[in-house]
Write an enzyme that holds these catalytic residues in place. Structure first.
Site, PDB file in Angstrom:
ATOM      1  CG  HIS A  18      39.398  69.729  86.203  1.00  0.00           C
ATOM      2  ND1 HIS A  18      38.271  69.299  85.538  1.00  0.00           N
ATOM      3  CD2 HIS A  18      39.913  70.714  85.431  1.00  0.00           C
ATOM      4  CE1 HIS A  18      38.108  70.006  84.424  1.00  0.00           C
ATOM      5  NE2 HIS A  18      39.096  70.888  84.343  1.00  0.00           N
ATOM      6  CG  HIS A  20      43.206  72.843  82.410  1.00  0.00           C
ATOM      7  ND1 HIS A  20      43.016  72.010  81.326  1.00  0.00           N
ATOM      8  CD2 HIS A  20      41.987  72.946  83.006  1.00  0.00           C
ATOM      9  CE1 HIS A  20      41.746  71.637  81.275  1.00  0.00           C
ATOM     10  NE2 HIS A  20      41.092  72.191  82.281  1.00  0.00           N
ATOM     11  CG  HIS A  68      49.055  78.437  75.360  1.00  0.00           C
ATOM     12  ND1 HIS A  68      47.925  77.953  74.748  1.00  0.00           N
ATOM     13  CD2 HIS A  68      49.182  77.743  76.518  1.00  0.00           C
ATOM     14  CE1 HIS A  68      47.400  76.994  75.500  1.00  0.00           C
ATOM     15  NE2 HIS A  68      48.141  76.855  76.578  1.00  0.00           N
ATOM     16  CB  SER A 100      49.722  70.249  80.362  1.00  0.00           C
ATOM     17  OG  SER A 100      50.031  71.465  79.721  1.00  0.00           O
ATOM     18  NE  ARG A 103      51.143  75.483  74.513  1.00  0.00           N
ATOM     19  CZ  ARG A 103      52.004  76.312  75.110  1.00  0.00           C
ATOM     20  NH1 ARG A 103      52.685  77.199  74.389  1.00  0.00           N
ATOM     21  NH2 ARG A 103      52.196  76.273  76.413  1.00  0.00           N
ATOM     22  N   GLY A 175      39.433  72.219  76.056  1.00  0.00           N
ATOM     23  CA  GLY A 175      39.400  73.224  74.997  1.00  0.00           C
ATOM     24  C   GLY A 175      38.024  73.841  74.872  1.00  0.00           C
ATOM     25  CD  GLU A 205      33.997  73.813  79.956  1.00  0.00           C
ATOM     26  OE1 GLU A 205      34.440  73.015  79.107  1.00  0.00           O
ATOM     27  OE2 GLU A 205      34.679  74.733  80.437  1.00  0.00           O
TER      28      GLU A 205
END
Ligand code: IMP
Ligand code: ZN
Length: 348
Positions: A18, A20, A68, A100, A103, A175, A205
């Site tokens: 896990h 990102h 980002h 990931s 984008r 997200g 979460e």
């Protein structure tokens, strides 16, 4: 990074399931990115949460927006992915599933397809280096972007599952958990599952997601990210726990991330102890080693010191993680052999 972990934990062969990509960027790489884009006026304090610091979950998601801005070209994605893979390898990670969110950045011409290609290219380039790590990729769906974008990402992931020669193995759902509802994403997730992508879903979460978790557990996912509020002691329910146990769905647990992101009050209150005591498959992971200033060896050290795990128990925890991966059976067998061959030098 905070205090480095004890040599035992560094030498321990580890599996990271896990991580990102944009949350895993180290101080050194971040400095390189910042120097490439001075006009953005970003300081490193805006992209990492240091020792003793905490942030609300909402503030954590603001941090990703800043990062980002720094990774908005093909070149950036290639560079950060290679750096992150090398860093995990240096920390003793032998098998990594990187995730990931593809984008699109219209101002630089970055497309979602090229984004995925850049991550795969980074994995390929690292294979040419002498790194002692195997890397697979999970394409991530950002729940904030809604059902249409989710479906588009699933289609992209399906294409790459077929064309990447086994590098793309699954789909992540992540997200801001306070935005959107899983029921709207169910058709996309179901489609992904039907075509053979393995599902690693962030679940429960935050406390308000009981209904959503019931629904998503019906898929069922192949792994659960965090699952912080599944159990009854924190407002979850026995029925949720039963579902997870009946289906034997492994949990990806990220101690530092949860404490610094304030979804767990302190290390000793982490739900690792609840699930571990049940004998349920638990995998220690970093989540975002850059943002939360940690390393996987440090997470193992932290779990051992907080919950009183012996070195043997730590070894078993790291080896059992192999079985929770999305690696094909022959690769799992190779990894078990690798653990056996490394054992004498770790316990010397
Ligand atoms: P990226 O997908 O490589 O850009 O990594 C950053 C992204 O991962 C964030 O924008 C979030 O969508 C997701 N992410 C990172 N950490 C978490 C978490 O703890 N919960 C949910 N999503 C997360
Ligand atoms: Zn995560």
């Amino acid at each position: 990074m905070e205090k480095p972990a004890d040599p035992f934990y560094r030498q321990l062969p580890k599996v990271e399931l896990h991580a990102h990509l944009n949350g895993s960027i180290s101080v050194t790489t971040m400095e390189e990115l910042i120097s490439r884009k001075p006009h953005l006026n970003i300081q490193h304090s805006m992209t990492a949460i240091r020792k003793g610091q905490r942030r609300t979950l909402d503030e954590c998601f603001q941090v990703f927006k800043v990062i980002h801005q720094l990774t908005d070209t093909e070149e950036d994605i290639l560079m950060v992915a290679k750096a992150v893979i090398r860093e995990f390898a240096a920390d003793g990670v032998k098998y990594l599933e990187l995730r990931s969110t593809p984008r699109e950045e219209t101002h630089t011409g970055l497309t979602k397809r090229r984004y995925v290609e850049m991550v795969i290219e980074a994995i390929r380039q690292c294979e040419q280096e002498d790194l002692d790590i195997t890397v697979r990729f999970l394409v991530a769906v950002d729940r904030r972007n809604g059902p249409e974008a989710a479906m588009e990402t699933v289609k992209l992931a399906e294409d790459f599952m077929v064309s990447s020669d086994g590098v793309v193995v699954g789909l992540d759902l992540s997200g801001d958990p306070t935005v959107g509802h899983g029921k709207d994403l169910l058709p996309a997730l179901q489609k992904a599952k039907n075509t053979g992508l393995r599902l690693a879903l962030h679940l429960s979460e935050v406390q308000s997601q009981k209904e959503e978790s019931e629904l998503l557990l019906g898929l069922p996912p192949d792994r659960i990210g965090h699952g912080t509020f599944l159990h009854p002691e924190v407002g979850g329910s026995k029925s949720l726990v039963d579902k997870v146990r009946e289906r034997n769905i492994p949990l990806e647990l990220c101690l530092t991330s949860n404490v610094k992101g304030q979804t767990v009050a302190s290390y000793d209150k982490h739900h690792f102890s609840y699930w571990y005591q049940l004998g349920h498959p638990c995998v220690l992971c970093t989540d975002d080693k850059g943002v939360f200033s940690t390393e996987l060896s440090q997470e193992y050290h932290l779990a051992a010191s907080t919950f009183g795990l012996s070195q043997e128990a730590v070894w078993a925890l790291s080896e059992r993680a192999i079985n929770c991966s999305f690696a094909p059976d022959h690769l799992k067998a190779q990894l078990h052999q690798r653990w056996a061959s490394l054992r004498p030098q770790v316990f010397c």
